[in-house]
Design a protein around this motif. Structure first.
Motif, PDB file in Angstrom:
ATOM      1  N   ASP A 140    -110.207 -44.533  14.446  1.00  0.00           N
ATOM      2  CA  ASP A 140    -110.596 -44.541  13.034  1.00  0.00           C
ATOM      3  C   ASP A 140    -109.399 -44.481  12.092  1.00  0.00           C
ATOM      4  N   LYS A 141    -108.236 -44.116  12.619  1.00  0.00           N
ATOM      5  CA  LYS A 141    -107.058 -44.085  11.753  1.00  0.00           C
ATOM      6  C   LYS A 141    -106.434 -45.482  11.638  1.00  0.00           C
ATOM      7  N   MET A 142    -106.724 -46.329  12.586  1.00  0.00           N
ATOM      8  CA  MET A 142    -106.085 -47.646  12.636  1.00  0.00           C
ATOM      9  C   MET A 142    -106.972 -48.721  12.025  1.00  0.00           C
ATOM     10  N   ILE A 143    -108.281 -48.467  12.055  1.00  0.00           N
ATOM     11  CA  ILE A 143    -109.230 -49.531  11.704  1.00  0.00           C
ATOM     12  C   ILE A 143    -109.059 -49.987  10.265  1.00  0.00           C
ATOM     13  N   ASP A 144    -108.579 -49.087   9.418  1.00  0.00           N
ATOM     14  CA  ASP A 144    -108.402 -49.380   8.007  1.00  0.00           C
ATOM     15  C   ASP A 144    -107.427 -50.532   7.765  1.00  0.00           C
ATOM     16  N   VAL A 145    -106.437 -50.707   8.627  1.00  0.00           N
ATOM     17  CA  VAL A 145    -105.448 -51.766   8.395  1.00  0.00           C
ATOM     18  C   VAL A 145    -105.840 -53.092   9.062  1.00  0.00           C
ATOM     19  N   VAL A 183     -98.046 -49.368   5.286  1.00  0.00           N
ATOM     20  CA  VAL A 183     -98.312 -48.137   4.533  1.00  0.00           C
ATOM     21  C   VAL A 183     -99.525 -47.415   5.127  1.00  0.00           C
ATOM     22  N   GLY A 184    -100.520 -48.193   5.572  1.00  0.00           N
ATOM     23  CA  GLY A 184    -101.740 -47.598   6.107  1.00  0.00           C
ATOM     24  C   GLY A 184    -101.670 -47.301   7.597  1.00  0.00           C
ATOM     25  N   ASP A 185    -100.554 -47.634   8.222  1.00  0.00           N
ATOM     26  CA  ASP A 185    -100.430 -47.450   9.673  1.00  0.00           C
ATOM     27  C   ASP A 185    -100.030 -46.002   9.971  1.00  0.00           C
ATOM     28  N   PRO A 186    -100.865 -45.260  10.716  1.00  0.00           N
ATOM     29  CA  PRO A 186    -100.571 -43.842  10.942  1.00  0.00           C
ATOM     30  C   PRO A 186     -99.269 -43.612  11.716  1.00  0.00           C
ATOM     31  N   ARG A 187     -98.744 -44.645  12.369  1.00  0.00           N
ATOM     32  CA  ARG A 187     -97.509 -44.456  13.136  1.00  0.00           C
ATOM     33  C   ARG A 187     -96.274 -44.532  12.253  1.00  0.00           C
ATOM     34  N   ASP A 188     -96.435 -45.090  11.036  1.00  0.00           N
ATOM     35  CA  ASP A 188     -95.268 -45.305  10.182  1.00  0.00           C
ATOM     36  C   ASP A 188     -94.824 -43.997   9.544  1.00  0.00           C
ATOM     37  N   GLY A 189     -93.504 -43.798   9.448  1.00  0.00           N
ATOM     38  CA  GLY A 189     -92.983 -42.552   8.907  1.00  0.00           C
ATOM     39  C   GLY A 189     -92.471 -42.678   7.480  1.00  0.00           C
ATOM     40  N   GLN A 190     -92.623 -43.831   6.869  1.00  0.00           N
ATOM     41  CA  GLN A 190     -91.993 -44.074   5.569  1.00  0.00           C
ATOM     42  C   GLN A 190     -93.004 -44.357   4.458  1.00  0.00           C
ATOM     43  N   GLN A 191     -94.200 -43.790   4.605  1.00  0.00           N
ATOM     44  CA  GLN A 191     -95.243 -44.143   3.647  1.00  0.00           C
ATOM     45  C   GLN A 191     -94.800 -43.893   2.201  1.00  0.00           C
ATOM     46  N   GLU A 192     -94.314 -42.708   1.941  1.00  0.00           N
ATOM     47  CA  GLU A 192     -93.976 -42.383   0.556  1.00  0.00           C
ATOM     48  C   GLU A 192     -92.863 -43.285   0.019  1.00  0.00           C
ATOM     49  N   PRO A 224    -106.574 -59.428  -0.570  1.00  0.00           N
ATOM     50  CA  PRO A 224    -105.284 -58.807  -0.904  1.00  0.00           C
ATOM     51  C   PRO A 224    -105.369 -57.857  -2.093  1.00  0.00           C
ATOM     52  N   MET A 225    -106.141 -58.212  -3.123  1.00  0.00           N
ATOM     53  CA  MET A 225    -106.216 -57.337  -4.298  1.00  0.00           C
ATOM     54  C   MET A 225    -106.746 -55.956  -3.916  1.00  0.00           C
ATOM     55  N   SER A 226    -107.705 -55.902  -3.005  1.00  0.00           N
ATOM     56  CA  SER A 226    -108.219 -54.597  -2.581  1.00  0.00           C
ATOM     57  C   SER A 226    -107.126 -53.795  -1.882  1.00  0.00           C
ATOM     58  N   GLN A 227    -106.239 -54.477  -1.178  1.00  0.00           N
ATOM     59  CA  GLN A 227    -105.132 -53.766  -0.501  1.00  0.00           C
ATOM     60  C   GLN A 227    -104.140 -53.245  -1.544  1.00  0.00           C
ATOM     61  N   ILE A 228    -103.950 -54.027  -2.609  1.00  0.00           N
ATOM     62  CA  ILE A 228    -103.051 -53.572  -3.677  1.00  0.00           C
ATOM     63  C   ILE A 228    -103.629 -52.301  -4.317  1.00  0.00           C
ATOM     64  N   MET A 229    -104.966 -52.283  -4.494  1.00  0.00           N
ATOM     65  CA  MET A 229    -105.591 -51.086  -5.071  1.00  0.00           C
ATOM     66  C   MET A 229    -105.425 -49.892  -4.123  1.00  0.00           C
ATOM     67  N   ARG A 230    -105.471 -50.145  -2.809  1.00  0.00           N
ATOM     68  CA  ARG A 230    -105.239 -49.049  -1.848  1.00  0.00           C
ATOM     69  C   ARG A 230    -103.811 -48.520  -1.994  1.00  0.00           C
ATOM     70  N   LEU A 231    -102.853 -49.449  -2.164  1.00  0.00           N
ATOM     71  CA  LEU A 231    -101.461 -49.017  -2.350  1.00  0.00           C
ATOM     72  C   LEU A 231    -101.337 -48.150  -3.600  1.00  0.00           C
ATOM     73  N   ARG A 232    -102.047 -48.538  -4.676  1.00  0.00           N
ATOM     74  CA  ARG A 232    -101.988 -47.745  -5.907  1.00  0.00           C
ATOM     75  C   ARG A 232    -102.568 -46.349  -5.670  1.00  0.00           C
ATOM     76  N   ARG A 233    -103.676 -46.280  -4.935  1.00  0.00           N
ATOM     77  CA  ARG A 233    -104.278 -44.962  -4.660  1.00  0.00           C
ATOM     78  C   ARG A 233    -103.293 -44.074  -3.907  1.00  0.00           C
ATOM     79  N   ILE A 234    -102.620 -44.671  -2.917  1.00  0.00           N
ATOM     80  CA  ILE A 234    -101.698 -43.871  -2.107  1.00  0.00           C
ATOM     81  C   ILE A 234    -100.474 -43.467  -2.931  1.00  0.00           C
ATOM     82  N   ALA A 235    -100.027 -44.371  -3.821  1.00  0.00           N
ATOM     83  CA  ALA A 235     -98.927 -44.002  -4.720  1.00  0.00           C
ATOM     84  C   ALA A 235     -99.349 -42.795  -5.561  1.00  0.00           C
TER      85      ALA A 235
END
Lengths: 345, 302
Positions: A140-145, A183-192, A224-235
């Motif tokens: 469930d952590k990976m399915i989002d991407v 950014v949405g990948d749980p293995r990545d260490g550089q999200q911020e 893609p626009m929905s992914q941009i909105m996800r990036l904004r939420r995470i920012a």
């Protein structure tokens, strides 16, 4: 056998001649693709027509073109459907937009699309040493991407991006969707660091004008626009107060509605810059003075209405804001992942 | 016809002439407006960008309030803002597609005794005119045909994309309705490059240059196509195309002078209302090319 006519935009930069249109008859059944039509023209009528293609089954992403003004994979559109949308009975085929034309229907993907993809550091940067064996990630952590992973890099979204049309430096829908893949990948260490970079860039996530063209263009449902909105939420999660006022605008808007129920525009503008008396807001307000004065002159707004907003949010609206904000985790339904229910469910 | 009427925020804020014009036009078309005055902003995509569930819940509440009016005899919910239509359609898509999610949102609403039942009909005035009232019926009520008036339709984004979410198909060519309406009112449709493009409003605070370049180009394109005016179903587009037009002219480096009408204003003119009643004196770009003020009749630019 039905006949179709294709009007193809021709252009060879080396020839020194201006672009022009050529019309060709195509002798194929309606269920055959526009690409089949173009290939028949190359085979029978004019071998010099330039088109890039490979798999012919909508997976390699090579044959992106515009048909009747809309970006598509030429292999993924039937001739009869294209004919139905043809204004004067002639199917118009032209190269994708926002990218320079190399020849006829072939655009320079490298110069725009691939450079922008490189811009978002499109590889995994895990924290610490890699595990001895494979990374174990809960499903469930990976399915989002997975939605962004469906991208085939065809460039259809880049072609019709309306922000890129006025700001060629905009990172754009394909590359930002790719950015979310990491950014949405749980293995990545550089999200911020990743979202900070994309939020602070004047041509980054806050340069998207929300026009839905990329969602409409994508043949693979990447949205893609929905992914941009996800990036904004995470920012926002990381509290990044970007120099573009993107996050401030979002926060100001949400607070404005929580307080007033209906948007109070006169507050939104200064609050998007940090508040009426903030040093950032003052030059903006001064430069907006002519616009404000015009609005007052035309009685679009009265000073009383601009300063005092009568409407206040009902307590039930305030409660909804509280309830949803108080949740430990955001509940974010993605229909691409969960699918739509059958009728009657 | 009775509708649960959602005017949105901007039509009661910086574009008050829109709400006013709608109120004038409604009785002429036998539309009874029951205003949803307890409902909140649709979020305009910004609340969804902040928190999707929050936007979905606020709009589910609006739908539930509308459904109370529908239970009392309203035919459907109507809005007059493309951005409301698009933002609400997006929330409705999620709410209607997933029962557990809808139940979850309704749980939040239950404290107020409200429930959203899947499948509300929420139509922009433009859709309502074509699909519920019918353009023939509208045409029959025209008192002042827009003869010789060259009108450029400005659709913008939220009411035409994505096509599946907005129910655009062969039977419902909603991306042609402005064309059809201008035609029914006796005007001449002017096609131009920017009619389905973004007005730039959503990024006005983030990238003013890009935002006003968009607005300026579309207005310039319409001028090049010799339009007398534009008509838009979206008050946010109106803000960038009209209120900001002088600033946009500075950015694109050419003089711009293009009146922009709200949909009910164009309709109202054809139905015989006076320009002032329709709030056309509240526009930044004076609609002189549309109106001969001395006689109050519709006229194209000389």
């Amino acid at each position: 056998m039905p006949d179709y006519t294709l009007r193809i935009r021709r252009y060879s930069p080396e020839s020194g001649e201006a672009a022009h249109w050529d019309e060709f008859p195509v002798d194929l059944e309606g269920h055959r693709s526009v690409l089949d039509g173009i290939l028949q023209i190359k085979d029978r009528l004019d071998g010099t027509v330039g088109i890039r293609c490979a798999c012919q089954q909508a997976i390699c992403g090579s044959c992106g073109v515009r048909v009747n003004g809309r970006p598509v994979l030429a292999c993924h559109l039937h001739l009869d459907e294209a004919f139905e949308r043809a204004a004067d009975g002639v199917i118009v085929v032209e190269p994708m937009g926002n990218m320079p034309v190399l020849k006829d229907l072939i655009v320079d993907m490298h110069e725009v699309h691939w450079k922008k993809i490189q811009r978002v550091t499109p590889w995994l940067i895990p924290d610490g040493d890699p595990p001895e064996r494979e990374y174990i990630v809960p499903r469930d952590k990976m399915i989002d991407v997975t939605q962004t992973m469906a991208c085939i890099q065809c460039g259809a979204c880049v072609s019709d991006c309306l922000s890129m049309e006025v700001d060629p430096l905009f990172i754009g829908p394909a590359a930002l969707a790719k950015a979310y893949r990491f950014v949405g990948d749980p293995r990545d260490g550089q999200q911020e660091q990743r979202v900070r970079d994309l939020a602070e860039d004047p041509h980054g996530i806050y340069d998207c004008t929300h026009c839905f063209n990329c969602i409409e263009a994508c043949p693979k449902g990447v949205a893609p626009m929905s992914q941009i909105m996800r990036l904004r939420r995470i920012a926002g999660d990381h509290g990044i107060e970007d120099r573009n006022n993107g996050h401030r605008h979002e926060t100001a808007f949400v607070r404005n509605i929580e307080k007033n129920g209906l948007l109070h525009e006169a507050d939104l503008l200064p609050d998007s810059y940090g508040g009426k008396f903030h040093p950032r807001a003052v030059p903006v307000l001064v430069s907006s003075l002519p616009t404000i004065v015009r609005a007052l002159q035309r009685r679009k707004v009265t000073p009383a209405r601009a300063l005092l907003h009568k409407h206040k949010a009902p307590k039930e609206v305030k409660r909804i804001f509280r309830d949803v904000h108080d949740r430990e985790e955001r509940y974010e339904l993605n229909l691409y992942v969960v699918g739509e229910e059958e009728n009657g469910q | 016809m009775k509708v649960a009427y959602w005017p949105g925020c901007v039509s009661r804020g910086f574009a008050p002439e829109l709400h006013g014009a709608m109120a004038r036009v409604a009785p002429l078309l036998d539309i009874e407006l029951v205003e949803l005055d307890r409902a909140a902003c649709c979020g305009a995509g910004v609340i969804a960008e902040h928190n999707q569930e929050l936007a979905d819940t606020l709009n589910a509440r609006t739908f539930a309030l509308a459904q109370q009016e529908i239970a009392k005899g309203a035919d459907l919910m109507m809005n007059i803002c493309s951005t409301c239509q698009g933002a609400q359609s997006e929330c409705q898509e999620r709410l209607d597609a997933n029962t557990p999610y809808r139940d979850h949102v309704n749980e939040t609403l239950s404290a107020e005794g409200l429930t959203y039942e899947k499948g509300i009909a929420n139509k922009h005035l433009l859709w309502l005119l074509v699909e519920e009232i019918g353009l023939d019926a509208v045409k029959a009520k025209v008192k002042r045909p827009l003869t010789d008036l060259r009108v450029g339709p400005f659709y913008g984004c939220y009411i035409v994309r994505p096509t599946t979410r907005l129910g655009i198909d062969r039977e419902h060519p909603r991306d042609r309705y402005l064309h059809q309406l201008i035609d029914a009112l006796g005007g001449t449709v002017v096609d131009y490059a920017g009619q389905y493009k973004c007005c730039g409003f959503p990024i006005i605070t983030m990238n003013q240059q890009a935002s006003l370049t968009q607005a300026g180009r579309h207005v310039g394109d319409a001028m090049d196509a010799a339009a007398d005016c534009l008509v838009t179903p979206c008050p946010l587009c109106h803000l960038n195309l009209d209120l900001q037009q002088p600033a946009a002219a500075g950015i694109v480096g050419r003089p711009l002078n293009m009146p922009v009408l709200h949909l009910p204003q164009l309709l109202g003119l054809a139905l015989g209302l006076e320009p002032k009643e329709l709030g056309m004196d509240k526009h930044v770009v004076k609609p002189s090319s549309v109106i001969d003020w001395s006689t109050s009749v519709v006229a194209s630019a000389a």
